[in-house]
Design an enzyme around this catalytic site. Structure first.
Site, mmCIF file in Angstrom:
data_model
loop_
_atom_site.group_PDB
_atom_site.id
_atom_site.type_symbol
_atom_site.label_atom_id
_atom_site.label_comp_id
_atom_site.label_asym_id
_atom_site.label_seq_id
_atom_site.Cartn_x
_atom_site.Cartn_y
_atom_site.Cartn_z
ATOM 1 N N ARG A 29 2.680 4.681 -0.445
ATOM 2 C CA ARG A 29 2.476 5.807 -1.357
ATOM 3 C C ARG A 29 3.626 5.937 -2.356
ATOM 4 N NH1 ARG A 29 -0.540 10.525 -0.722
ATOM 5 N NH2 ARG A 29 -1.109 9.807 1.358
ATOM 6 N N HIS A 33 0.793 -1.231 0.000
ATOM 7 C CA HIS A 33 0.000 0.000 0.000
ATOM 8 C C HIS A 33 0.825 1.282 0.000
ATOM 9 C CE1 HIS A 33 1.147 -0.111 4.211
ATOM 10 N NE2 HIS A 33 0.771 1.153 4.310
#
Length: 710
Positions: free
Chosen positions: A200, A198
């Site tokens: 960024r 996940h």
């Protein structure tokens, strides 16, 4: 009105890691604010641990900019009307936008901030972004730093050490509270690999590479991928055509982690949880702030994040054996340590931080000394203070330097129009210091502080014994000044500090006085100032006066360095700092054991003991430290030669201040010029150098010196 402690959290990991602390507090003691940075994931976590927020701000929207979210957090939290009257502390966890906003709130409102999980670093501000920036700034803002590991503590080496505590990671507490309740059967019949992605910084092409590698891996073993709700993650999964499941509850996630073959992740929390289940971890990140598991061989970092490299690293790492012992991130008792610190040390520290401290310096020329001195003061004081500088009509170069330093540090500068001399400069200007401080410090402008948190540590001594009216650290580097010692000075411990009692002040470079001792010093009238001559130094005057109100002590494990007698004159200067450890004073590991062992040998432990043990044979010194450590850790004395150690310590106790033979070499003015020394120079040697025998310009004297002086 009773003050509350406020916990500001936003994401599921924050909830999981804060929960063990909240569950040990009475519900009436705290106020819980949830920003909504995670929504559905957060609700499940609240339900799992049966903790529920007092306020839900619900600030997160899809694909929201981080900067906008932080600003919304600050605005919304400000409407809660938090003040120092109703809030005692603000607690934040980790490196999220919520934690950053919470810490900023505390800073703006002057409410102490506690940072749980402080000190994590990749040392690359852009990786991960913005977490590395967030956690660095949160640590700078916070008043209490709870580091999960010794590695995290070392990352905080430039912070005030008095506010850093190593506790372990509370995530281990959280999973241990659930571990025994997990099902005993695997959620799937076949073998599987658990993967969570996940980050960024992986959005875009990197995430496509990652999912392409996992899709290839899924041809050989079942892949379980609980998909993060972030739209960027879902989009990449669908683009690659990789199957996934909806996010798992924390309970279900630990169930899956328990039975998986190994785990693939870019999550910080999963890196901390996997060792408790003895699971190999492949970390899909270019850098990680959780290096402990990698160092222990329990996980591996994949860099670069290409499909080929990911698959090859997985193949290599999963094929080799890994020795699991304990979880390197914690032992399941972090929350107990935190609650204990909260109930004890925090209050002591807050008391010291609340003290008002005045530092005053008398300056005259020597701008290079002043800069070095003031820089060390502001870097290593360890506590807030007001600084008064009384300049005695210095030259233009010094005046320019003082104004430059004043812009940087905002001290109060008073400049005499004519030269008064040190004694008159003090008495004329001391009237400008308000009588509102708890402690007063005379700090010379040719002194560099060596010990971190010097003023904080000195105040600890006053707090421990209310009969102390004055204190000074050891003064290092006074090569040309005779060191005067009482024949049998007493050595004792005050709150972990090595204290020398009944010893006169050798050099008044840095003197701290109580309010009563300083404010009763006679302020000479203008007439008296006109008629007086400087018969003694200001430090002698203050020292003699303070003895009317109590005792004056030397704190042997704190040091300042007297620049004037060596700086720019002796080549030994740089070597001195390297050998003596500029940041510590005594050897750091030794003084740590020395502090911890105060309850074992409280009456005669001190620097002379350590120095003599270090110089002795039969490994007495190493054995002594070993016995201290064993006693501290296990409450028992474990050593091969306990009797010999006892004997040598008793010998030191009987002699109090051990002496050693030294050779004092002096180059008098009225002699012929020395070939090796300057006029009036003094040197000390443990062994007489050969060149002295052939130099007619020196005088050699055989003397006895204390071990610590030598």
């Amino acid at each position: 009105m009773k003050k509350l402690e406020i916990f500001i959290i936003g994401t599921r990991p924050e909830i999981i890691k804060i929960a063990p602390i909240l569950l040990k507090l009475d519900r009436s003691e705290y106020y819980l604010v949830h920003t909504g940075q995670h929504k559905e994931l957060a609700e499940e976590a609240f339900e799992t641990f049966k903790i529920f927020p007092d306020v839900k701000l619900d600030l997160m929207t899809e694909n929201q900019d981080v900067m906008l979210f932080v600003s919304k957090c600050l605005e919304s939290i400000s409407k809660l009307q938090l003040t120092t009257d109703n809030i005692s502390r603000i607690w934040v966890q980790g490196d999220t936008a919520t934690a950053f906003a919470g810490a900023l709130t505390g800073k703006f409102l002057k409410i102490p901030v506690v940072h749980v999980e402080a000190g994590l670093r990749t040392h690359d501000v852009l990786n991960p972004w913005p977490e590395e920036m967030f956690r660095t700034e949160i640590d700078n803002i916070s008043d209490i730093l709870l580091a999960p590991t010794e590695t995290a503590k070392r990352n905080l080496k430039n912070m005030s050490s008095e506010k850093i505590f190593v506790t372990g990671n509370t995530i281990v507490d959280a999973l241990e509270s659930i571990k025994e309740k997990l099902p005993t059967d695997s959620p799937y019949e076949e073998q599987y690999v658990l993967a969570t992605i996940h980050r960024r910084e992986s959005f875009g092409d990197k995430m496509i590479e990652i999912f392409e590698a996992l899709k290839e891996l899924s041809k050989r073993i079942k892949m379980i991928i609980p998909a993060h709700p972030n739209p960027n993650v879902r989009k990449a999964l669908k683009q690659v055509g990789l199957e996934y499941i909806e996010p798992l509850s924390y309970f279900d996630f630990l169930h899956h982690l328990k039975f998986c073959e190994y785990v693939i992740t870019d999550s910080g929390g999963v890196q901390e949880e996997a060792p408790s289940f003895e699971k190999k971890t492949i970390v899909l990140r270019e850098k990680t702030e959780r290096v402990e598991a990698i160092t222990a061989g329990m996980s591996v970092l994949v860099n670069p994040l290409t499909k080929e490299n990911i698959l090859q690293t997985i193949k290599d790492f999963t094929s080799r054996p890994v020795g699991f012992s304990s979880n390197p991130f914690g032992d399941g008792h972090a929350s107990d340590r935190i609650i204990n610190l909260r109930n004890n040390s925090f209050s002591v520290m807050n008391d010291i931080f609340s003290k008002k401290v005045c530092v005053f310096s008398l300056t005259y020329n020597r701008p290079e000394y002043i800069k070095r001195s003031f820089d060390s003061l502001y870097a290593r004081a360890g506590i807030k203070f007001d600084h008064y500088v009384f300049d005695d009509c210095s030259d233009d170069e010094t005046t320019e330097m003082l104004h430059s330093l004043q812009k940087r540090y905002s001290f109060k500068l008073f400049q005499n129009r004519t030269r008064l001399g040190i004694f008159k400069n003090f008495h004329m200007n001391v009237r400008a210091i308000p009588k509102e401080y708890d402690f007063y410090v005379k700090f010379d402008s040719d002194v560099e502080i060596l010990s971190d948190n010097l003023l904080f540590e000195l105040i600890e001594v006053f707090n421990h014994d209310n009969t102390v009216c004055g204190a000074t650290p050891r003064v290092e580097g006074v090569y040309g000044t005779q060191r005067i010692e009482h024949k049998h000075p007493r050595v004792d411990f005050y709150n972990g500090h090595v204290i020398k009692l009944d010893a006169p002040v050798m050099a008044g470079c840095c003197l701290m006085f109580s309010k009563q001792a300083f404010e009763t010093v006679k302020h000479l009238t203008d007439k008296e100032l006109t008629e007086t001559v400087e018969k003694w130094a200001v430090d002698s005057l203050l020292y003699e006066h303070s003895l009317k109100f109590g005792k004056f002590v030397t704190v042997e494990d704190l040091s300042v360095y007297h620049i004037d007698n060596s700086y720019g004159q002796r080549k030994r200067d740089m070597r001195y700092f390297i050998e003596r450890n500029r940041w510590g004073t005594i050897d750091i590991d030794e003084i740590w054991y020395l502090r911890l062992s105060k309850d074992i040998y409280p009456t005669f432990l001190g620097r002379p003991v350590l120095e003599l043990l270090k110089r002795s044979s039969n490994n007495d010194y190493d054995m002594f430290l070993k016995s201290c450590k064993s006693t501290i850790e296990h409450g028992i004395l474990e050593t091969e030669k306990p009797i010999e150690i006892t004997n040598i310590i008793q010998k030191i106790k009987d002699s109090d201040m051990p002496k050693m033979t030294m050779y004092k070499i002096f180059a008098p003015v009225n002699f012929v010029a020395s070939k090796n020394m300057k006029k009036e120079e003094i040197r000390y040697y443990e062994k007489l150098p050969d060149w002295c025998k052939h130099d007619p310009g020196v005088v050699v004297e055989k003397i006895k010196m204390s071990v610590s002086d030598a």
